[in-house]
Design an enzyme around this catalytic site. Structure first.
Site, PDB file in Angstrom:
ATOM      1  N   TYR A 173       0.828  -1.198   0.000  1.00 27.11           N
ATOM      2  CA  TYR A 173       0.000   0.000   0.000  1.00 27.11           C
ATOM      3  C   TYR A 173       0.866   1.253   0.000  1.00 27.11           C
ATOM      4  O   TYR A 173       0.658   2.171  -0.812  1.00 27.11           O
ATOM      5  CB  TYR A 173      -0.917  -0.012   1.217  1.00 27.11           C
ATOM      6  CG  TYR A 173      -1.861   1.165   1.294  1.00 27.11           C
ATOM      7  CD1 TYR A 173      -3.044   1.176   0.563  1.00 27.11           C
ATOM      8  CD2 TYR A 173      -1.569   2.258   2.098  1.00 27.11           C
ATOM      9  CE1 TYR A 173      -3.916   2.259   0.633  1.00 27.11           C
ATOM     10  CE2 TYR A 173      -2.436   3.342   2.167  1.00 27.11           C
ATOM     11  CZ  TYR A 173      -3.604   3.338   1.439  1.00 27.11           C
ATOM     12  OH  TYR A 173      -4.457   4.414   1.507  1.00 27.11           O
ATOM     13  N   THR A 208     -14.002   3.456   7.373  1.00 27.22           N
ATOM     14  CA  THR A 208     -14.676   2.883   6.207  1.00 27.22           C
ATOM     15  C   THR A 208     -14.363   1.391   6.178  1.00 27.22           C
ATOM     16  O   THR A 208     -13.686   0.863   7.060  1.00 27.22           O
ATOM     17  CB  THR A 208     -14.178   3.529   4.905  1.00 27.22           C
ATOM     18  OG1 THR A 208     -12.762   3.278   4.780  1.00 27.22           O
ATOM     19  CG2 THR A 208     -14.425   5.035   4.898  1.00 27.22           C
TER      20      THR A 208
END
Length: 250
Positions: A173, A208
């Site tokens: 990431y 989220t």
């Protein structure tokens, strides 16, 4: 530009941070096009905005699908003739669970597939979609590109033992978002003699599906940077990395 209504594409806009961004932009007066992999979710997201009197529609867009990218470009060209703001929000996290207290450093052992799949979405698809949309952005009075990055893309923070990133090392990431930041700086230079501005933004740690349940920010808070830079004025910066009004180190 008081009468200038922005046509804005938000990728990954069917839920979470993307949907919050789409809503906030629509509330600010933009015509919002939600890019979503899932047709049903995308249409439901757009309908939820229209029910509140906002201008929104959805298009099928899996950013890694070349046919989807072409279709979106053709649709925007035929429908609006331009694109005013592109929010490259779609992204994946395939490393350790994002809600873990510390993401272990797996750079020495991480699977090639994990790195390649992460880069495919977070970097390559974003690069190719942005390139394909540049002719439409060039037709805008004030084209804006927002690359949704992360402070975990910052090599400065990763090398600082006192920073939040020191013991948080999701390699795939982080590296993919660092590459995305390179796109920001390089494309800003390439577009320096145009009206198009491009910036990377760090939304913060947002609650989220990707961010996990322990994140401190609501998606309505995390979208602020994207909205700010999607609607950036003529005197605004380009080629930078920001969290709202604060500069994030590269």
């Amino acid at each position: 530009m008081s009468d200038f209504q922005r046509v804005t594409l938000v990728t990954g806009g069917a839920r979470g941070l993307g949907l919050a961004t789409a809503r906030a932009l629509a509330e600010a007066g933009c015509v919002v096009v939600i890019g979503a992999r899932n047709k049903t979710l995308g249409e439901a997201a757009a309908l939820s905005l229209r029910k509140d009197g906002l201008q929104a529609e959805s298009v099928i867009l899996d950013v890694i699908n070349p046919a989807h990218r072409r279709q979106v470009v053709n649709y925007l060209a035929a429908t609006y003739g331009r694109l005013d703001s592109l929010v490259n929000n779609a992204g994946v996290w395939l490393d350790d669970p994002v809600d873990a207290a510390v993401c272990s450093n797996t750079a020495a052992t991480i699977a090639e597939r994990t790195v390649r799949d992460t880069f495919e979405v977070n970097f390559f698809a974003t690069l190719l979609l942005t390139q394909a949309l540049l002719p439409l952005l060039a037709k805008s009075l004030a084209g804006r590109i927002v690359n949704v990055s992360s402070n975990l893309a910052s090599n400065a923070l990763h090398s600082d033992s006192s920073s939040i990133a020191w013991d948080t090392k999701p390699f795939a990431y982080s590296a993919s978002k660092a590459a995305l930041n390179s796109l920001t700086t390089h494309l800003a230079h390439a577009l320096r003699d145009t009206s198009i501005k491009i910036n990377s933004v760090h939304p913060g740690w947002v609650r989220t599906t990707m961010g996990g349940p322990h994140a401190p920010l609501e998606d309505s808070e995390g979208c602020r940077s994207s909205v700010m830079f999607a609607m950036l004025g003529e005197d605004g910066p380009t080629g930078g990395f920001f969290h709202e009004h604060e500069t994030v180190p590269w």
